[in-house]
Design a protein around this motif. Structure first.
Motif, PDB file in Angstrom:
ATOM      1  N   THR A 261      17.429 -30.584  24.883  1.00 22.39           N
ATOM      2  CA  THR A 261      18.016 -30.304  26.197  1.00 22.39           C
ATOM      3  C   THR A 261      19.345 -31.024  26.336  1.00 22.39           C
ATOM      4  N   ILE A 262      20.227 -30.450  27.139  1.00 23.47           N
ATOM      5  CA  ILE A 262      21.482 -31.094  27.524  1.00 23.47           C
ATOM      6  C   ILE A 262      21.594 -30.993  29.041  1.00 23.47           C
ATOM      7  N   ASP A 263      21.704 -32.124  29.697  1.00 23.69           N
ATOM      8  CA  ASP A 263      21.739 -32.187  31.164  1.00 23.69           C
ATOM      9  C   ASP A 263      20.534 -31.466  31.774  1.00 23.69           C
ATOM     10  N   GLY A 264      19.391 -31.609  31.112  1.00 29.10           N
ATOM     11  CA  GLY A 264      18.143 -31.040  31.620  1.00 29.10           C
ATOM     12  C   GLY A 264      17.910 -29.582  31.291  1.00 29.10           C
ATOM     13  N   ALA A 265      18.912 -28.914  30.700  1.00 32.83           N
ATOM     14  CA  ALA A 265      18.767 -27.495  30.360  1.00 32.83           C
ATOM     15  C   ALA A 265      18.357 -27.347  28.898  1.00 32.83           C
ATOM     16  N   ALA A 266      17.370 -26.507  28.628  1.00 31.81           N
ATOM     17  CA  ALA A 266      16.894 -26.292  27.263  1.00 31.81           C
ATOM     18  C   ALA A 266      17.939 -25.523  26.459  1.00 31.81           C
ATOM     19  N   VAL A 267      18.278 -26.033  25.276  1.00 32.94           N
ATOM     20  CA  VAL A 267      19.316 -25.396  24.456  1.00 32.94           C
ATOM     21  C   VAL A 267      18.819 -25.014  23.066  1.00 32.94           C
ATOM     22  N   GLY A 268      17.648 -25.484  22.658  1.00 32.79           N
ATOM     23  CA  GLY A 268      17.136 -25.126  21.340  1.00 32.79           C
ATOM     24  C   GLY A 268      15.771 -25.734  21.108  1.00 32.79           C
TER      25      GLY A 268
ATOM     26  N   PRO B 279       0.920 -26.526  11.167  1.00 32.33           N
ATOM     27  CA  PRO B 279       0.227 -27.420  10.237  1.00 32.33           C
ATOM     28  C   PRO B 279       0.132 -26.813   8.834  1.00 32.33           C
ATOM     29  N   VAL B 280       0.198 -27.688   7.836  1.00 26.92           N
ATOM     30  CA  VAL B 280       0.064 -27.294   6.436  1.00 26.92           C
ATOM     31  C   VAL B 280      -1.134 -28.036   5.861  1.00 26.92           C
ATOM     32  N   TYR B 281      -2.000 -27.298   5.187  1.00 26.10           N
ATOM     33  CA  TYR B 281      -3.211 -27.869   4.601  1.00 26.10           C
ATOM     34  C   TYR B 281      -3.091 -27.860   3.075  1.00 26.10           C
ATOM     35  N   GLY B 282      -3.967 -28.607   2.424  1.00 22.90           N
ATOM     36  CA  GLY B 282      -3.966 -28.622   0.969  1.00 22.90           C
ATOM     37  C   GLY B 282      -3.378 -29.899   0.406  1.00 22.90           C
ATOM     38  N   SER B 283      -2.963 -29.859  -0.865  1.00 19.29           N
ATOM     39  CA  SER B 283      -2.506 -31.067  -1.547  1.00 19.29           C
ATOM     40  C   SER B 283      -1.159 -31.552  -1.034  1.00 19.29           C
ATOM     41  N   ARG B 284      -0.369 -30.662  -0.418  1.00 15.24           N
ATOM     42  CA  ARG B 284       0.908 -31.065   0.193  1.00 15.24           C
ATOM     43  C   ARG B 284       0.788 -30.918   1.707  1.00 15.24           C
ATOM     44  N   SER B 285      -0.204 -31.552   2.283  1.00 16.06           N
ATOM     45  CA  SER B 285      -0.454 -31.390   3.715  1.00 16.06           C
ATOM     46  C   SER B 285       0.671 -32.024   4.534  1.00 16.06           C
ATOM     47  N   GLY B 286       0.868 -31.492   5.702  1.00 17.79           N
ATOM     48  CA  GLY B 286       1.911 -31.990   6.600  1.00 17.79           C
ATOM     49  C   GLY B 286       2.228 -30.948   7.641  1.00 17.79           C
ATOM     50  N   TRP B 287       3.542 -30.693   7.828  1.00 18.77           N
ATOM     51  CA  TRP B 287       3.998 -29.732   8.832  1.00 18.77           C
ATOM     52  C   TRP B 287       5.044 -28.813   8.232  1.00 18.77           C
ATOM     53  N   MET B 288       5.114 -27.597   8.756  1.00 15.98           N
ATOM     54  CA  MET B 288       6.127 -26.638   8.306  1.00 15.98           C
ATOM     55  C   MET B 288       7.120 -26.368   9.429  1.00 15.98           C
ATOM     56  N   HIS B 289       8.382 -26.579   9.129  1.00 17.97           N
ATOM     57  CA  HIS B 289       9.493 -26.226  10.005  1.00 17.97           C
ATOM     58  C   HIS B 289       9.488 -24.703  10.103  1.00 17.97           C
ATOM     59  N   ASP B 290       9.046 -24.208  11.251  1.00 17.26           N
ATOM     60  CA  ASP B 290       8.756 -22.776  11.354  1.00 17.26           C
ATOM     61  C   ASP B 290       9.765 -22.100  12.270  1.00 17.26           C
ATOM     62  N   LEU B 291       9.330 -21.646  13.402  1.00 17.41           N
ATOM     63  CA  LEU B 291      10.190 -20.902  14.308  1.00 17.41           C
ATOM     64  C   LEU B 291      11.253 -21.829  14.900  1.00 17.41           C
ATOM     65  N   SER B 292      12.518 -21.421  14.813  1.00 24.19           N
ATOM     66  CA  SER B 292      13.597 -22.244  15.371  1.00 24.19           C
ATOM     67  C   SER B 292      14.640 -21.335  16.006  1.00 24.19           C
ATOM     68  N   ARG B 293      15.011 -21.668  17.232  1.00 20.81           N
ATOM     69  CA  ARG B 293      15.993 -20.865  17.963  1.00 20.81           C
ATOM     70  C   ARG B 293      16.841 -21.758  18.845  1.00 20.81           C
ATOM     71  N   ARG B 294      18.045 -21.270  19.133  1.00 20.42           N
ATOM     72  CA  ARG B 294      18.969 -22.045  19.959  1.00 20.42           C
ATOM     73  C   ARG B 294      19.821 -21.098  20.791  1.00 20.42           C
ATOM     74  N   ILE B 295      20.378 -21.654  21.861  1.00 20.70           N
ATOM     75  CA  ILE B 295      21.359 -20.919  22.650  1.00 20.70           C
ATOM     76  C   ILE B 295      22.605 -20.714  21.797  1.00 20.70           C
ATOM     77  N   PRO B 296      23.146 -19.501  21.717  1.00 20.78           N
ATOM     78  CA  PRO B 296      24.356 -19.292  20.916  1.00 20.78           C
ATOM     79  C   PRO B 296      25.512 -20.141  21.427  1.00 20.78           C
ATOM     80  N   GLY B 297      26.350 -20.546  20.487  1.00 22.52           N
ATOM     81  CA  GLY B 297      27.475 -21.397  20.852  1.00 22.52           C
ATOM     82  C   GLY B 297      27.001 -22.812  21.111  1.00 22.52           C
ATOM     83  N   GLY B 298      27.721 -23.531  21.930  1.00 23.79           N
ATOM     84  CA  GLY B 298      27.307 -24.895  22.252  1.00 23.79           C
ATOM     85  C   GLY B 298      27.631 -25.881  21.150  1.00 23.79           C
ATOM     86  N   SER B 299      27.022 -27.022  21.231  1.00 26.10           N
ATOM     87  CA  SER B 299      27.337 -28.118  20.328  1.00 26.10           C
ATOM     88  C   SER B 299      26.880 -27.824  18.902  1.00 26.10           C
TER      89      SER B 299
END
Length: 332
Positions: A195-202, A208-228
């Motif tokens: 957020t920037i000044d309280g407004a959501a920007v991205g 979750p990832v299971y198995g021998s390399r368990s952890g997290w997967m950087h999945d869906l990602s979106r942002r407001i076009p333009g900006g910083s």
């Protein structure tokens, strides 16, 4: 043999229990709109979607080692009985070997990428540009926190609409091989919001990832076009700080088609013509899928683990059958 709409509990239990192939994207099996195939007496299930005269299977069977190939045989028979083509996508190496034994034509289609977090650091000249982008985003007022998606639902929809609008008049969000927000599976994901000044920007959603390399997967990602500049990098860096503090081992960056291609990854009996097509699409297929742009972002984090992924055809490798993978994803 039975089919039914995918339900959270049996699918979630299957991807948690059956990690034979170490598929880092296995949680995508819980996406809404998937269907599930099971067979009496076999401990496991197959996740797929139908597009036209084809079944597009996600990953290999989520099954015990004893049931794995028998379940694949039953599912293949299920498709053939209806005179439907069958193509499996995002198979891992162990899956690829099993499908080859079953007579499928199997080729590498791309790769996924992962960072081992205990040893990860942004220090050093290698990450100078990345650090500068992250610092600039925070200097421009960015704040990042982990949030409950339900409390920010309207703001997230606003980001989605703005992001999709920047893609062109006829753009549609991808499905099937990418994550989603909401639904019964949301409680198992994690969401980091900028957020920037309280407004959501991205935002970035992590699965979750299971198995021998368990952890997290950087999945869906979106942002407001333009900006910083550096918004997404800053959000991901803050998530990494949280994951490292929790002792998480791996951060996965998910599957990117046409990347990480190497003749050494191919299995015996692969199609040389389809192998050529994958290399051609890496060089010339940006209009079909922005693989170079996706890989460029992932390489910023210096992932040390390249995980080859495969596509399998019940019969000869076919560009027409391959197109059904993109139809299942709503790419066209």
């Amino acid at each position: 043999m039975t089919t039914s709409p995918a339900l959270e509990n049996p699918v979630l239990n299957a991807v948690r229990r059956h990690t034979r192939s170490d598929n880092p994207s296995s949680f995508l099996a819980l996406n809404r709109g998937n269907e599930v195939f099971t067979a009496p007496g076999l401990d496991g299930l197959v996740v797929y979607r139908r597009t036209g005269r084809h079944l597009v299977q996600f990953g290999g069977p989520f099954a015990t080692p004893e049931a794995y190939e028998a379940l694949l045989e039953r599912f293949t028979a299920f498709a053939r009985e209806q005179d439907l083509g069958l193509v499996g996508v995002q198979l891992q190496r162990q899956d690829a070997e099993a499908y080859r034994r079953q007579g499928f034509t199997v080729n590498q289609i791309g790769a996924s990428w992962a960072v081992h977090l205990p040893a990860f650091t942004l220090r050093g000249t290698r990450f100078m540009q990345l650090r500068n982008k992250i610092s600039r985003a925070f200097r421009n007022g960015l704040e990042v926190e982990e949030v409950d998606s339900g409390r920010w639902e309207e703001a997230l929809h606003d980001i989605d609409r703005a992001w999709l609008g920047s893609k062109g008049e006829h753009a549609r969000p991808l499905e099937f091989l990418v994550g989603e927000l909401g639904g019964p599976a949301q409680e198992h994901r994690r969401l980091f919001l900028g957020t920037i000044d309280g407004a959501a920007v991205g935002y970035i959603s992590y699965s979750p990832v299971y198995g021998s390399r368990s952890g997290w997967m950087h999945d869906l990602s979106r942002r407001i076009p333009g900006g910083s500049p550096g918004l997404m990098e800053a959000i991901n860096s803050r998530a990494i700080d949280v994951f490292r503090a929790e002792g998480v081992d791996w951060l996965h960056f998910g599957f990117t088609p046409f990347t990480g291609l190497d003749p050494a990854h191919e299995v015996p009996g692969h199609s040389p013509a389809f192998q050529w097509l994958m290399h051609f699409l890496w060089e010339n297929g940006e209009a079909l899928y922005p693989a170079r742009t996706q890989l460029s972002y992932k390489e910023k984090w210096a992932p040390e683990e390249l995980i080859p992924e495969y596509v399998a055809f019940d019969g000869p490798a076919s560009p027409a059958a391959f197109a059904h993978v993109f139809r299942a994803c709503k790419a066209f």
